[in-house]
Design a protein around this motif. Structure first.
Motif, PDB file in Angstrom:
ATOM      1  N   VAL A   1       0.867  -1.183   0.000  1.00  0.00           N
ATOM      2  CA  VAL A   1       0.000   0.000   0.000  1.00  0.00           C
ATOM      3  C   VAL A   1       0.903   1.232   0.000  1.00  0.00           C
ATOM      4  O   VAL A   1       1.777   1.363   0.866  1.00  0.00           O
ATOM      5  CB  VAL A   1      -0.939   0.014   1.224  1.00  0.00           C
ATOM      6  N   PHE A   2       0.710   2.139  -0.975  1.00  0.00           N
ATOM      7  CA  PHE A   2       1.539   3.334  -1.122  1.00  0.00           C
ATOM      8  C   PHE A   2       0.677   4.589  -0.980  1.00  0.00           C
ATOM      9  O   PHE A   2      -0.471   4.622  -1.449  1.00  0.00           O
ATOM     10  CB  PHE A   2       2.226   3.358  -2.493  1.00  0.00           C
ATOM     11  N   VAL A   3       1.250   5.615  -0.323  1.00  0.00           N
ATOM     12  CA  VAL A   3       0.587   6.913  -0.184  1.00  0.00           C
ATOM     13  C   VAL A   3       1.611   8.005  -0.471  1.00  0.00           C
ATOM     14  O   VAL A   3       2.808   7.813  -0.240  1.00  0.00           O
ATOM     15  CB  VAL A   3       0.007   7.112   1.235  1.00  0.00           C
TER      16      VAL A   3
ATOM     17  N   LEU B   1       6.784  -4.299   6.281  1.00  0.00           N
ATOM     18  CA  LEU B   1       8.032  -3.834   5.680  1.00  0.00           C
ATOM     19  C   LEU B   1       7.807  -2.435   5.110  1.00  0.00           C
ATOM     20  O   LEU B   1       6.889  -2.222   4.304  1.00  0.00           O
ATOM     21  CB  LEU B   1       8.476  -4.800   4.579  1.00  0.00           C
ATOM     22  N   ASN B   2       8.620  -1.459   5.535  1.00  0.00           N
ATOM     23  CA  ASN B   2       8.490  -0.093   5.041  1.00  0.00           C
ATOM     24  C   ASN B   2       9.139   0.031   3.664  1.00  0.00           C
ATOM     25  O   ASN B   2      10.225  -0.509   3.418  1.00  0.00           O
ATOM     26  CB  ASN B   2       9.146   0.886   6.015  1.00  0.00           C
ATOM     27  N   LEU B   3       8.463   0.765   2.768  1.00  0.00           N
ATOM     28  CA  LEU B   3       8.927   0.919   1.392  1.00  0.00           C
ATOM     29  C   LEU B   3       8.961   2.394   1.037  1.00  0.00           C
ATOM     30  O   LEU B   3       8.237   3.218   1.608  1.00  0.00           O
ATOM     31  CB  LEU B   3       7.990   0.181   0.419  1.00  0.00           C
ATOM     32  N   ASN B   4       9.807   2.737   0.062  1.00  0.00           N
ATOM     33  CA  ASN B   4       9.862   4.077  -0.527  1.00  0.00           C
ATOM     34  C   ASN B   4       9.980   3.917  -2.040  1.00  0.00           C
ATOM     35  O   ASN B   4      10.778   3.102  -2.515  1.00  0.00           O
ATOM     36  CB  ASN B   4      11.051   4.874   0.011  1.00  0.00           C
ATOM     37  N   GLU B   5       9.176   4.697  -2.761  1.00  0.00           N
ATOM     38  CA  GLU B   5       9.167   4.558  -4.214  1.00  0.00           C
ATOM     39  C   GLU B   5       8.809   5.902  -4.848  1.00  0.00           C
ATOM     40  O   GLU B   5       8.043   6.687  -4.272  1.00  0.00           O
ATOM     41  CB  GLU B   5       8.162   3.475  -4.619  1.00  0.00           C
ATOM     42  N   THR B   6       9.344   6.151  -6.028  1.00  0.00           N
ATOM     43  CA  THR B   6       9.051   7.374  -6.779  1.00  0.00           C
ATOM     44  C   THR B   6       8.268   6.988  -8.022  1.00  0.00           C
ATOM     45  O   THR B   6       8.732   6.172  -8.832  1.00  0.00           O
ATOM     46  CB  THR B   6      10.334   8.111  -7.166  1.00  0.00           C
TER      47      THR B   6
ATOM     48  N   PHE C   1       6.525   8.387  -2.810  1.00  0.00           N
ATOM     49  CA  PHE C   1       5.509   7.618  -2.107  1.00  0.00           C
ATOM     50  C   PHE C   1       6.153   6.809  -0.986  1.00  0.00           C
ATOM     51  O   PHE C   1       7.274   6.316  -1.128  1.00  0.00           O
ATOM     52  CB  PHE C   1       4.783   6.661  -3.062  1.00  0.00           C
ATOM     53  N   SER C   2       5.418   6.691   0.127  1.00  0.00           N
ATOM     54  CA  SER C   2       5.793   5.796   1.213  1.00  0.00           C
ATOM     55  C   SER C   2       4.859   4.603   1.199  1.00  0.00           C
ATOM     56  O   SER C   2       3.658   4.755   0.929  1.00  0.00           O
ATOM     57  CB  SER C   2       5.702   6.495   2.573  1.00  0.00           C
ATOM     58  N   GLY C   3       5.420   3.416   1.489  1.00  0.00           N
ATOM     59  CA  GLY C   3       4.609   2.209   1.417  1.00  0.00           C
ATOM     60  C   GLY C   3       4.851   1.263   2.576  1.00  0.00           C
ATOM     61  O   GLY C   3       5.865   1.349   3.266  1.00  0.00           O
ATOM     62  N   ILE C   4       3.890   0.372   2.795  1.00  0.00           N
ATOM     63  CA  ILE C   4       3.990  -0.691   3.792  1.00  0.00           C
ATOM     64  C   ILE C   4       3.566  -1.998   3.130  1.00  0.00           C
ATOM     65  O   ILE C   4       2.550  -2.035   2.424  1.00  0.00           O
ATOM     66  CB  ILE C   4       3.117  -0.402   5.023  1.00  0.00           C
TER      67      ILE C   4
ATOM     68  N   ALA D   1      -0.695  11.759   5.135  1.00  0.00           N
ATOM     69  CA  ALA D   1      -0.508  13.211   5.094  1.00  0.00           C
ATOM     70  C   ALA D   1      -0.614  13.690   3.652  1.00  0.00           C
ATOM     71  O   ALA D   1       0.396  13.951   3.001  1.00  0.00           O
ATOM     72  CB  ALA D   1       0.836  13.587   5.702  1.00  0.00           C
ATOM     73  N   ALA D   2      -1.853  13.787   3.146  1.00  0.00           N
ATOM     74  CA  ALA D   2      -2.025  14.390   1.825  1.00  0.00           C
ATOM     75  C   ALA D   2      -1.534  15.833   1.850  1.00  0.00           C
ATOM     76  O   ALA D   2      -0.888  16.313   0.919  1.00  0.00           O
ATOM     77  CB  ALA D   2      -3.491  14.334   1.406  1.00  0.00           C
ATOM     78  N   VAL D   3      -1.826  16.515   2.942  1.00  0.00           N
ATOM     79  CA  VAL D   3      -1.248  17.823   3.249  1.00  0.00           C
ATOM     80  C   VAL D   3      -0.394  17.633   4.493  1.00  0.00           C
ATOM     81  O   VAL D   3      -0.897  17.148   5.506  1.00  0.00           O
ATOM     82  CB  VAL D   3      -2.343  18.878   3.500  1.00  0.00           C
TER      83      VAL D   3
END
Length: 456
Positions: free
Chosen positions: A54-56, A84-89, A95-98, A124-126
């Protein structure tokens, strides 16, 4: 051109700018992804893993709630509670992901598809504001093949490796009539959940009674906490009432190895049990004993015995009450200790020592709320030295800054020593005794508690 004539142009420009910003914000929406982590051909009975991501945009403020869903014809588990924490562009957006991993064991061959899975969360959309959101996981499909050579459409057992071992509590060849023999069988299955390991046959030969105990299921884990294999321990007690030679059958288990594509067999050898005759009962040759005469009741003895029993009962009751009060007092003292400011701050220092950024934020938040130092930034400005404030700012940047700043390593040693010094200065304002220990408060400090309540 007058100011009034410029107003329409200014309004059009402002409306266009707001629409552009809104389009930019809507373009970065949360999304979910489902991936089949198990590669190669999937067979019935094989344990497979599916990763749900799931990414936000920006970062999470409340974690996503991953449900345990039902899948017809398969067993579904989520053995690891940690994510597991993820980071993606994506398209230039950070985006941050789990990620959560589901373990699925299909019981029969066929085509499978994930059901509709909706995952809620807050993000945190804002920046600084909680936005409630949810995503629907794509319906991942996969195909399960039948195990080669399986009969009747049954899935059988599919695993990476199965090993069966057994132990006896004594030498099977040295028993006597009336003795018992305990047989313990342990089955280790790599890549298979313990609940899916078949029950071994522990039947007793004719003339022997068997008492089978409840199985013990567990997992073998790697140093990183991942499940390496399932373990099943079965125990049976055999009772041999008559002498003779008895055979305990071997234990065999066939399974299909998807790595080799072959059916293999695990086996624990049988055992020959030799039971000898028990000691003969001695028969005494003597005239029968005369009947016993009834002796008169000894009232003195019974009076002393009754008084002794009552005295012991009173002592036991008194001791039980005393120990009950002592246990209540100890529990209350431990509860006060666990809920004290000293314990809360020790969690902060432990997080710095372990370089645990997420745990440090949680510990600082709890300590600041407990002591009334909210917002925490004012406390830092008043009691922390400049180096400590810089170290804390770098830590916050590594947690909530840009994806590039996430790789920075905060100076936890400097932050830990600075927090201790700042707390010491803070305590000096609430303690009448300036010679308190640098790191810790006394276990019971009524002066500090009173000052703290006045501050609140």
């Amino acid at each position: 051109m007058s100011a009034l004539s410029r107003m329409p142009r200014l309004l059009v420009w402002l409306v266009g700018l707001s629409l552009w910003l809104a389009g930019d914000a809507l373009a970065a929406n949360p999304f979910a992804r489902a991936t089949l982590a198990t590669k190669g051909t999937i067979y019935a009975g094989q344990q497979i893993e599916i990763d749900i991501d799931v990414f936000v945009p920006n970062y999470f403020l409340t974690p996503p709630q991953f449900p345990l869903f039902d899948l017809r014809g398969a067993e579904v588990t989520m053995p690891d509670d940690r994510g597991l924490n993820l980071n993606e562009t994506v398209d230039g957006e950070a985006f941050s992901g789990i990620r959560k991993t589901y373990v699925i064991t299909p019981q029969a061959a066929g085509n499978y598809a994930l059901p509709t899975i909706v995952i809620p969360f807050g993000y945190a959309a804002v920046p600084g504001q909680v936005t409630q959101g949810k995503v629907t996981v794509p319906r991942l499909k996969f195909t399960v093949e039948a195990v080669p050579g399986s009969a009747g459409g049954t899935p059988g057992v599919t695993a990476g490796e199965i090993i069966i071992t057994q132990t006896f509590n004594r030498d099977p060849a040295g028993l006597l009539a009336g003795d018992a023999l305990v047989r313990t069988v342990t089955t280790r299955a790599a890549g298979l959940a313990s609940m899916m390991i078949p029950e071994p046959s522990l039947k007793a030969p004719e003339g022997v009674q068997v008492y089978q105990h409840d199985p013990v299921l567990s997992e073998e884990r790697t140093p990183r906490g991942e499940i390496a294999a399932g373990l099943r321990k079965d125990t049976a007690t055999y009772v041999f009432a008559e002498p003779g030679t008895f055979s305990l059958a071997a234990i065999t288990l066939e399974w299909f190895n998807p790595q080799t594509g072959k059916t293999e067999t695990a086996e624990a050898d049988g055992a020959e049990v030799v039971v000898g005759a028990g000691p003969a009962t001695k028969v005494a040759i003597a005239p029968p004993a005369p009947p016993q005469t009834k002796e008169p009741l000894d009232w003195l003895w019974w009076s002393i015995a009754t008084a002794t029993v009552l005295a012991v009962a009173i002592v036991i009751q008194f001791a039980a009450n005393l120990f009950g009060r002592l246990e209540t007092w100890i529990d209350a003292a431990m509860t006060r200790k666990a809920q004290s400011e000293e314990t809360a701050f020790r969690h902060v220092l432990d997080a710095c020592r372990n370089h645990d950024r997420a745990r440090l934020d949680v510990a600082l938040d709890r300590w600041s709320r407990k002591t009334g130092n909210v917002p925490l930034a004012k406390w830092f400005e008043r009691f922390a030295d400049p180096e400590t404030r810089v170290a804390f700012a770098r830590h916050r940047k590594s947690r909530y800054g840009t994806p590039q700043s996430h790789h920075e390593r905060p100076d936890f040693s400097r932050l830990r020593s600075g927090l201790k010094s700042a707390r010491r200065r803070w305590l000096d304002e609430f303690s009448d005794d300036g010679d308190e220990a640098l790191d810790e408060l006394p276990k019971l400090n009524p002066v500090f508690d009173s000052a703290l309540r006045q501050n609140r």
